[in-house]
Design a protein around this motif. Structure first.
Motif, mmCIF file in Angstrom:
data_model
loop_
_atom_site.group_PDB
_atom_site.id
_atom_site.type_symbol
_atom_site.label_atom_id
_atom_site.label_comp_id
_atom_site.label_asym_id
_atom_site.label_seq_id
_atom_site.Cartn_x
_atom_site.Cartn_y
_atom_site.Cartn_z
ATOM 1 N N HIS A 293 0.800 -1.146 0.005
ATOM 2 C CA HIS A 293 0.018 -0.061 -0.175
ATOM 3 C C HIS A 293 0.926 1.203 -0.088
ATOM 4 C CE1 HIS A 293 -3.395 2.589 0.792
ATOM 5 N NE2 HIS A 293 -2.914 3.017 1.824
ATOM 6 N N GLU B 98 -4.366 -3.405 -10.085
ATOM 7 C CA GLU B 98 -5.733 -2.583 -10.184
ATOM 8 C C GLU B 98 -6.848 -3.023 -11.053
ATOM 9 O OE1 GLU B 98 -5.801 -0.251 -7.548
ATOM 10 O OE2 GLU B 98 -3.930 -0.856 -7.041
ATOM 11 N N GLU C 35 -13.957 -6.265 -3.233
ATOM 12 C CA GLU C 35 -13.931 -5.773 -1.762
ATOM 13 C C GLU C 35 -12.610 -5.006 -1.512
ATOM 14 O OE1 GLU C 35 -14.801 -7.774 2.542
ATOM 15 O OE2 GLU C 35 -14.490 -8.978 0.931
ATOM 16 N N GLU C 36 -11.548 -5.630 -1.878
ATOM 17 C CA GLU C 36 -10.118 -5.011 -1.322
ATOM 18 C C GLU C 36 -10.024 -3.543 -2.214
ATOM 19 O OE1 GLU C 36 -7.184 -5.928 0.329
ATOM 20 O OE2 GLU C 36 -8.573 -6.870 1.282
ATOM 21 N N ALA C 37 -10.630 -3.553 -3.292
ATOM 22 C CA ALA C 37 -10.700 -2.390 -4.173
ATOM 23 C C ALA C 37 -11.602 -1.357 -3.691
ATOM 24 C CB ALA C 37 -10.618 -2.626 -5.513
ATOM 25 N N ARG C 38 -12.576 -1.841 -2.693
ATOM 26 C CA ARG C 38 -13.690 -0.898 -2.339
ATOM 27 C C ARG C 38 -14.638 -0.668 -3.281
ATOM 28 N NH1 ARG C 38 -9.447 0.867 1.271
ATOM 29 N NH2 ARG C 38 -10.082 0.375 3.356
ATOM 30 N N PHE C 39 -14.747 -1.539 -4.225
ATOM 31 C CA PHE C 39 -16.008 -1.409 -5.202
ATOM 32 C C PHE C 39 -17.290 -1.879 -4.606
ATOM 33 C CE2 PHE C 39 -12.832 -1.139 -8.644
ATOM 34 C CZ PHE C 39 -13.382 -0.175 -9.287
ATOM 35 N N SER D 138 -18.854 -3.139 -0.470
ATOM 36 C CA SER D 138 -18.708 -3.102 1.054
ATOM 37 C C SER D 138 -18.469 -4.486 1.355
ATOM 38 C CB SER D 138 -19.794 -2.451 1.566
ATOM 39 O OG SER D 138 -21.077 -3.598 1.520
ATOM 40 N N LYS D 139 -17.958 -4.637 2.557
ATOM 41 C CA LYS D 139 -17.838 -5.963 3.307
ATOM 42 C C LYS D 139 -19.281 -6.755 3.393
ATOM 43 C CE LYS D 139 -15.213 -7.368 7.319
ATOM 44 N NZ LYS D 139 -14.015 -7.564 6.409
ATOM 45 N N TYR E 234 -13.172 -10.779 -3.454
ATOM 46 C CA TYR E 234 -12.329 -10.631 -2.665
ATOM 47 C C TYR E 234 -11.696 -9.289 -3.243
ATOM 48 C CZ TYR E 234 -7.888 -10.474 -0.058
ATOM 49 O OH TYR E 234 -6.867 -10.120 0.536
#
Length: 153
Positions: A17, A74, A106-110, A112-113, A103
């Motif tokens: 990151h 990405e 979710e990691e890319a915040r497209f 939500s959890k 996953y």
């Protein structure tokens, strides 16, 4: 208490990151020494938690001075997301690939959890109790419909 694999994963994600290029190179033995574990533990973490399905490209060079390079891949921006989904999902999708894509999203915040959890439940083989190959075809159609709905907002 988290296990050593979780700690190593979080450490690697943290330095990834912070990397402006989204790429890191690590020495397996140095990392194993840092975490007081065997080098095979590092291999395990990288091979199970930094996969292409989860949005990572891993290159390993063996031998003296060898390294492991981890690069974050990405997702395309919203304008190209439909084309990316069509290419990624196709007409059929097994559960492992579907969960990897969820996953990555979710990691890319497209998503939500909570959305990711609902998607995992909907595409699980326990929910889709039909025979192959129909199950994988239905999973692909469900994934496309859910993602187009979620990402089209």
């Amino acid at each position: 208490m988290r296990n050593i694999s979780d700690i190593i994963e979080q450490y690697l994600k943290g330095i990834l990151h912070e990397s402006p290029e989204g790429t890191i190179e690590i020495q397996r033995n140095d990392l194993a020494d840092q975490f007081s574990c065997v080098p095979s533990q590092i291999n395990y973490v990288i091979s199970t938690r930094f996969t292409l399905e989860k949005g990572y490209l891993v290159v390993s060079k063996r031998g003296g001075g060898g390294y492991i390079r981890i690069q974050r891949i990405e997702l395309p921006q919203h304008a190209a997301i439909h084309e990316h989904l069509q290419q990624t999902i196709g007409e059929s999708m097994d559960q492992t690939v579907a969960e990897g894509l969820i996953y990555q999203l979710e990691e890319a915040r497209f998503v939500s959890k909570r959305e990711a959890s609902l998607m995992r439940a909907a595409i699980s083989r326990e929910c889709l109790m039909i025979k192959l190959p129909y199950r994988d075809e239905l999973r692909a159609r469900l994934m496309k419909a859910m993602l187009i709905s979620l990402l089209g907002r």
